[in-house]
Each structure stands twice: as C-alpha cells, then as structure tokens.
Design a protein around this motif. Structure first.
Motif, PDB file in Angstrom:
ATOM      1  N   LEU A 100       0.700  -1.061  -0.053  1.00  0.00           N
ATOM      2  CA  LEU A 100       0.148  -0.084  -0.221  1.00  0.00           C
ATOM      3  C   LEU A 100       0.852   1.279  -0.024  1.00  0.00           C
ATOM      4  O   LEU A 100       1.789   1.386   0.920  1.00  0.00           O
ATOM      5  N   LYS A 114      -4.856   2.230  -2.915  1.00  0.00           N
ATOM      6  CA  LYS A 114      -5.197   0.727  -2.823  1.00  0.00           C
ATOM      7  C   LYS A 114      -5.124   0.383  -3.934  1.00  0.00           C
ATOM      8  O   LYS A 114      -5.834   0.733  -5.145  1.00  0.00           O
ATOM      9  N   GLN A 119      -9.053  -6.232  -0.690  1.00  0.00           N
ATOM     10  CA  GLN A 119     -10.285  -6.071  -0.393  1.00  0.00           C
ATOM     11  C   GLN A 119      -9.875  -5.186   0.951  1.00  0.00           C
ATOM     12  O   GLN A 119      -8.839  -5.064   1.514  1.00  0.00           O
ATOM     13  N   VAL A 120     -10.828  -4.451   1.176  1.00  0.00           N
ATOM     14  CA  VAL A 120     -10.764  -3.341   2.195  1.00  0.00           C
ATOM     15  C   VAL A 120     -10.924  -3.902   3.747  1.00  0.00           C
ATOM     16  O   VAL A 120     -10.029  -3.862   4.543  1.00  0.00           O
ATOM     17  N   LEU A 121     -11.989  -4.609   3.941  1.00  0.00           N
ATOM     18  CA  LEU A 121     -12.527  -5.162   5.100  1.00  0.00           C
ATOM     19  C   LEU A 121     -12.819  -6.597   4.919  1.00  0.00           C
ATOM     20  O   LEU A 121     -13.012  -7.099   4.024  1.00  0.00           O
ATOM     21  N   THR A 130      -6.374  -8.354   3.604  1.00  0.00           N
ATOM     22  CA  THR A 130      -7.185  -7.015   3.595  1.00  0.00           C
ATOM     23  C   THR A 130      -6.492  -5.823   3.761  1.00  0.00           C
ATOM     24  O   THR A 130      -5.480  -5.856   4.809  1.00  0.00           O
ATOM     25  N   VAL A 131      -6.808  -4.653   3.606  1.00  0.00           N
ATOM     26  CA  VAL A 131      -6.410  -3.300   4.024  1.00  0.00           C
ATOM     27  C   VAL A 131      -6.112  -3.420   5.460  1.00  0.00           C
ATOM     28  O   VAL A 131      -5.209  -2.925   6.026  1.00  0.00           O
ATOM     29  N   PRO A 155     -10.706   2.174   7.919  1.00  0.00           N
ATOM     30  CA  PRO A 155     -11.081   2.890   6.575  1.00  0.00           C
ATOM     31  C   PRO A 155     -12.472   3.665   7.138  1.00  0.00           C
ATOM     32  O   PRO A 155     -13.375   3.044   7.888  1.00  0.00           O
ATOM     33  N   ARG A 158     -15.931   3.001   1.522  1.00  0.00           N
ATOM     34  CA  ARG A 158     -15.984   1.849   0.919  1.00  0.00           C
ATOM     35  C   ARG A 158     -15.070   1.878  -0.311  1.00  0.00           C
ATOM     36  O   ARG A 158     -15.367   3.020  -0.907  1.00  0.00           O
ATOM     37  N   ARG A 161     -13.260  -4.267  -4.298  1.00  0.00           N
ATOM     38  CA  ARG A 161     -11.969  -4.912  -4.512  1.00  0.00           C
ATOM     39  C   ARG A 161     -11.178  -4.694  -5.661  1.00  0.00           C
ATOM     40  O   ARG A 161     -10.190  -4.657  -5.672  1.00  0.00           O
ATOM     41  N   LEU A 167      -7.891   5.545  -0.802  1.00  0.00           N
ATOM     42  CA  LEU A 167      -8.952   4.875   0.475  1.00  0.00           C
ATOM     43  C   LEU A 167      -8.463   5.936   1.783  1.00  0.00           C
ATOM     44  O   LEU A 167      -7.343   5.886   2.217  1.00  0.00           O
ATOM     45  N   CYS A 169      -8.548   6.831   5.513  1.00  0.00           N
ATOM     46  CA  CYS A 169      -8.611   6.028   7.072  1.00  0.00           C
ATOM     47  C   CYS A 169      -8.507   6.961   8.091  1.00  0.00           C
ATOM     48  O   CYS A 169      -7.671   8.027   8.170  1.00  0.00           O
TER      49      CYS A 169
END
Length: 380
Positions: A100, A114, A119-121, A130-131, A155, A158, A161, A167, A169
């Motif tokens: 990242l 990203k 995938q974020v979550l 995931t992030v 994050p 959304r 993916r 992104l 956070c």
C-alpha cells in the motif's frame, strides 16, 4: 488548499502468510432453540454458510464446541443459554496484493493508494488479506505498545476490491466520527432537499476515473438512478442493482476522451452519494458498463440472474462451492478513485489528495506528458 504538507512518499505491506488464522463464530442458544439438535441449529440458522451435509462434516470433524467441550454428535440436544463455538479451519485465501502506498498522513488520518484486487475489510474468502490487516501490522511494527495496537487506523468509506485509488482511513475517534459524517452527509443530501445540497454544506468531493464500453454521445451526463437490493446466489446480503424502489444516488459523468477505434470512452465521475458499487451500476444503467466488468451489464443489472438455483455440493471446508456466476468482488474492470478534496477533520483547511493514474486511465495528453517527464529525468 494543502495536499503535500504531511504527505509521505512511502509504501508498506507485509507478505501474506500461506494460511490465515481461521475464524471462531460464537452463538448462545436462545429460548427458541430449546430441544433443537446441534445439526438442526446450524443447518437452520446458517443455511447460507453451508448445506446440511457440510454442517454434518463440520460437526463430525470436531469443529464445534458446546460450553467449552467439543461435540461431534450431530443429534446432541441443546439447552437454552449454552454457548456454541464453530471453528472455521485456517485456509489459503485467494491471491491479493499486499503493498500500500501512503498518499497523505498526519496525526488524524491516512490516505492510501489501494491496488485493485485488495479487499478493504474482512468478508467472504478474504478474512486476513485486507487493507485493515495491513494497517494493523503496520502499527504493530511501528509501536509494540498495547494502546497503539488498539488504535490502529480504520477505513471510513468503501472501495470495491477491484477498484483502485484513494482510501481514506481515520487514526483517531474524533477523525473517524467526522470523516464518516462527511460521507454519510453527502449520501443523505442527495435524497433531501436539493437547495440544501447547494448551500455549500458538502465537506468532501470524490472524483473517479473509469473506462467504459461504447462511445458516450453527450459530454456531460447526470445520473440519478436509485440503487436497491435484490436476492442473488452467492451474495448472502443481496446484490445492489439499479432499482426504481431503491435509495437515491447521484453521479456526474464527464467525457475525457473517446476512442472510436476500440469502442470505449474514458470518463471522469464525481459521486455525491456513496451507494455500494454506485459507479459500476450507474454507468451500466446508462448502457455503458465499465470495460471488463464481469458482473454488471447494460441496465444496471447482473450478467446472470439464476436466483433460484443453489448448488448443494460443498467444498472441502463444508461450505458451499464458490458461485459460478459473477459476484461483486470479482475484478477485471477499470475504476480508480483519483482525487479527494475534503475539509480537514481538526484543522481549518481544505486538503486535496491525488492518487496517480494507471496508464490505461490516462488521456493521450497525460500519457505524452508522462513520457516527456521520464525522458527529461533520464537526460538529467
């Protein structure tokens, strides 16, 4: 406006372990579950997780405990108040990027670039890759104190993916509350009085780049098609689609470049609401799905819609086989969160953050400028 005072040109990310840690799901037997057998409880409560034979396999494999004791008899009778724990065994998650890039960071927030495919979550097959997990590992590496680990960035919006780009956070509770409000306010204003939306109350602006199929005739288009949910195999909570009875959504599309030879159009999209998969749905609704989108087709609907068909065969872990039809997490399309302008959550200033564009989402002029820049750097 500031966009570089706290920006750090760095990247981070640890390689993914071969297997994740598995998962534990805990339930307490409710009064309605009295006298149910173990198999009856799981096959009725969690029929979307596995077919009957899959739950039998999990029970007989010793993956479920009752009040701290492993129970392998599927016909064991349950008592009200008993604690049930299902242990999902560790598995190898699908391949995903792990690096990242930090676009901006200060004490309140961090903006990441990203990559597509990450995938974020946690969700579905991706529980570790995931992030969120990379953010946790980064904080743990920087500071081993317990307090630091408990306050790792999260994050506040959304990104699909398959979508790349910015992104945002939050690193503090204050920032999380403030930034989350920015995103939710933008969405709620779309469905409220339009005059209120024009009063200058918006605290955040999101601009994307996308490559769509076909040639858009108009230079600028406003799409206000509502987005709702329908039942769809392989997506437990339902699939978001264009729906007259859905919730309000608004996207502003501007043509940047038309490519008649390859029958595609490069567009810029500003979204004033944040419905899941909004850009993919809106552009496909107007007859121009994202190039390479495996799921959405013209009309804002899924490519396949065998909603009544359920594959009762089960995978090695007892769960359903991966759906053969496309699902929202599938990649292949070209969508990039390019710019974000927002009011800083604690400072009295506007912040502009930009994520570098992939080559395929650049105009010809932008590509030429990039090549000239590289040539000049090489000459120096």
């Amino acid at each position: 406006m500031s966009n570089d005072s706290q920006t750090q040109s760095l990247a981070f990310g640890l390689l993914w372990p071969e297997l994740n840690d598995g998962l534990h799901y805990t339930d307490v037997v409710p009064p309605s579950g009295s006298e149910l057998t173990l198999i009856e409880f799981y096959s009725s409560m969690y029929k979307n997780s596995a077919p009957l034979q899959g739950w039998l396999q999990r029970i007989q494999n010793g993956q479920i405990s009752v009040d701290g004791r492993v129970v392998q008899d599927p016909n064991a009778i349950l008592s009200v108040g008993s604690e049930l724990v299902y242990h999902r065994l560790p598995w190898k998650e699908p391949d995903a990027p792990h690096v990242l890039e930090v676009l901006y960071e200060d004490d309140d927030m961090i903006a990441l670039n990203k990559p597509s495919g990450l995938q974020v979550l946690p969700g579905g097959l991706f529980q570790q890759r995931t992030v969120l997990r990379q953010l946790y590992w980064r904080v743990r590496k920087q500071n081993s104190s317990l307090a630091s680990q408990e306050s790792h960035p999260v994050p506040v919006h959304r990104l699909g993916r398959g979508t790349s780009g910015i992104l945002l956070c939050a690193k503090t509770k204050v920032a999380k509350t403030c930034l989350a409000a920015y995103f939710s306010d933008g969405t709620s204003l779309v469905g409220a009085n339009r005059k209120a939306k024009r009063s200058g109350t918006r605290k955040i602006s999101k601009i994307y780049r996308a490559l769509v199929t076909g040639i858009l005739g108009e230079d600028k288009v406003v799409i206000n098609q509502p987005i709702g949910i329908v039942r769809y195999p392989g997506v437990a909570k339902g699939l978001y689609v264009a729906s007259p009875s859905g919730k309000p959504a608004l996207s502003k599309v501007e043509v940047l470049e038309r490519d008649g030879q390859q029958n595609r159009t490069l567009v810029q999209v500003e979204i004033e609401s944040g419905r899941p998969h909004q850009i993919r749905i809106h552009l496909s609704f107007m007859g121009h799905p994202l190039l390479g989108d495996p799921l959405y087709i013209a009309g804002g609907q899924p490519r396949r819609f065998d909603s009544e068909f359920v594959d009762e065969s089960y995978a090695q872990d007892g769960g359903y086989q991966r759906p053969t039809n496309p699902v929202p997490g599938d990649c292949g399309y070209y969508l990039h969160a390019h710019q974000l302008v927002l009011s800083h959550p604690t400072k009295n200033e506007m912040i502009k953050i930009t994520a570098p564009l992939p080559s395929i989402l650049k105009t010809r002029d932008e590509l030429n400028s990039s090549r000239e820049s590289i040539s000049i750097s090489s000459a120096n």
